[in-house]
Structures are given as C-alpha cells and as structure tokens.
Design a protein around this motif. Sequence first.
Motif, mmCIF file in Angstrom:
data_model
loop_
_atom_site.group_PDB
_atom_site.id
_atom_site.type_symbol
_atom_site.label_atom_id
_atom_site.label_comp_id
_atom_site.label_asym_id
_atom_site.label_seq_id
_atom_site.Cartn_x
_atom_site.Cartn_y
_atom_site.Cartn_z
ATOM 1 N N ALA A 85 0.821 -1.205 0.000
ATOM 2 C CA ALA A 85 0.000 0.000 0.000
ATOM 3 C C ALA A 85 0.863 1.266 0.000
ATOM 4 C CB ALA A 85 -0.922 0.009 1.221
ATOM 5 N N ARG A 124 0.625 -0.174 -11.015
ATOM 6 C CA ARG A 124 -0.078 0.988 -10.479
ATOM 7 C C ARG A 124 -0.772 1.629 -11.671
ATOM 8 N NH1 ARG A 124 1.284 2.918 -5.442
ATOM 9 N NH2 ARG A 124 1.074 5.127 -5.984
ATOM 10 N N LYS A 148 -3.915 3.510 -8.419
ATOM 11 C CA LYS A 148 -4.402 2.363 -7.660
ATOM 12 C C LYS A 148 -3.514 1.157 -7.952
ATOM 13 C CE LYS A 148 -7.981 4.903 -6.613
ATOM 14 N NZ LYS A 148 -7.953 5.659 -5.361
ATOM 15 N N ARG A 149 -3.526 0.195 -7.031
ATOM 16 C CA ARG A 149 -2.757 -1.030 -7.217
ATOM 17 C C ARG A 149 -3.631 -2.081 -7.900
ATOM 18 N NH1 ARG A 149 -3.011 -0.118 -2.152
ATOM 19 N NH2 ARG A 149 -3.868 -2.161 -1.667
ATOM 20 N N ALA A 150 -3.047 -2.816 -8.809
ATOM 21 C CA ALA A 150 -3.768 -3.931 -9.442
ATOM 22 C C ALA A 150 -2.810 -5.098 -9.633
ATOM 23 C CB ALA A 150 -4.364 -3.503 -10.779
ATOM 24 N N TYR A 164 -7.886 -5.530 -7.631
ATOM 25 C CA TYR A 164 -7.749 -4.101 -7.927
ATOM 26 C C TYR A 164 -8.013 -3.324 -6.643
ATOM 27 C CZ TYR A 164 -8.479 0.426 -10.261
ATOM 28 O OH TYR A 164 -8.396 1.746 -10.648
ATOM 29 N N GLN A 165 -6.943 -2.851 -6.019
ATOM 30 C CA GLN A 165 -7.014 -1.956 -4.861
ATOM 31 C C GLN A 165 -8.000 -2.444 -3.797
ATOM 32 O OE1 GLN A 165 -4.959 0.732 -4.870
ATOM 33 N NE2 GLN A 165 -5.558 1.553 -2.900
#
Length: 197
Positions: free
Chosen positions: A16, A92, A30-32, A131-132
């Motif tokens: 994160a 990201r 966002k993280r995926a 996804y996030q």
Amino acid sequence: MTTSDPTVQPVPASVADWVDAADTTLSNPKRAVIALGSNLGNRLETLQGAVDALEDTPGVRVKAVSPVYETEPWGVEPGTQPSYFNAVVLVRTTLPPGSLLERAHAVEEAFERVRDERWGPRTLDVDIVAYQGVLSDDPSLTLPHPRVHERAFVLAPWHDIDPAAEVPGHGPVAELLDEVPGQGVERRADLELRLPE
C-alpha cells in the motif's frame, strides 16, 4: 506450496506504500494484480510482449514481474493441451477497473487470442486478479477474480513478488497457497521476464 527464493526481489512489505518518486506520470494511482498465461506459440515471448504492452499503456506502470511458472492446463483432461507459462505482474494505474479490463482484452487480441471454448488453449490470457482491494460481483469483471484463491499457478507467482499480499475476502496469499494443490505447477528458474525500464 509456499515458494521462497533469495533471487526474487519482492516489493516492499507494505504494498500500500509503494512510492516511486520518479513516476510523475500517474496521479492518485491504484494497485492492481494481473495474471498472465500462454500455452500456444512462443509462450515466453508472448508473456514478455504482454508485460511490455501493459507498460506502454497510458495510465499504467508495471512495478513488479514474477518468475515464470509452467503449469498443467486448468479444467481439461491431462495431455489434451500444451502446458502453460504463467506469471503475475503488479501495476499501479489511474485507469478504473473497466478501462483496465478493456486494455487487457486489447492486449489479448493483439496476440490473436481466440475465445472458442471455455478453458481452451490460448496464445494469451490477461486476467485482472485484484484491484485496490475492490470487491465486485459485476459479471463483466468480478473482483477479486472468482477462482484466484484456488489456483496455485496464480498464487505462487503472486506470493513470490508480494509475500504479504491478501486476496480480498479470502485471506493472505501465503495461507491460501499452502491450502491448494501445487502438483503440476513448477517454477522455471531457466526463464525470466524483464521488468520494463
């Protein structure tokens, strides 16, 4: 089937907190987690092409690429299809999930993916795994991927590059990996995907 290899460089313990000061092209990313698979043609070249295509996507930056795994095809009789090469990439992105899915499908099509049959052979499979931390029952894009917690060929490479990862709604990847059969999922130490520069 927990994997551990000192040559694999995991992302920071707290995914994160990924920060890349040099990456000024993304605002509020966002993280995926994206899973790649191929069992037709030049499998390694195809996976590398998919990694590069994701990096070339506006609003997407590839932050980590897993080792390559060779796996038996899922959901079909043994010996009826060639084995898969599988990998996981962490990105990201400023793209919303639906737009990221559209890009995933475009990358598949660029490598002539054909959708003739469920679990059929394919030149390339690009799946958004998570996804996030989003939970979604949307039939066009269920998040997290509805079968990721059962699939060692996704969990093993994901764990290699993010040992602290969790599958939203299912728990830590490390624990899930210990609970699924690892037979037919083999890490290929002789193969490597490049992280885009």
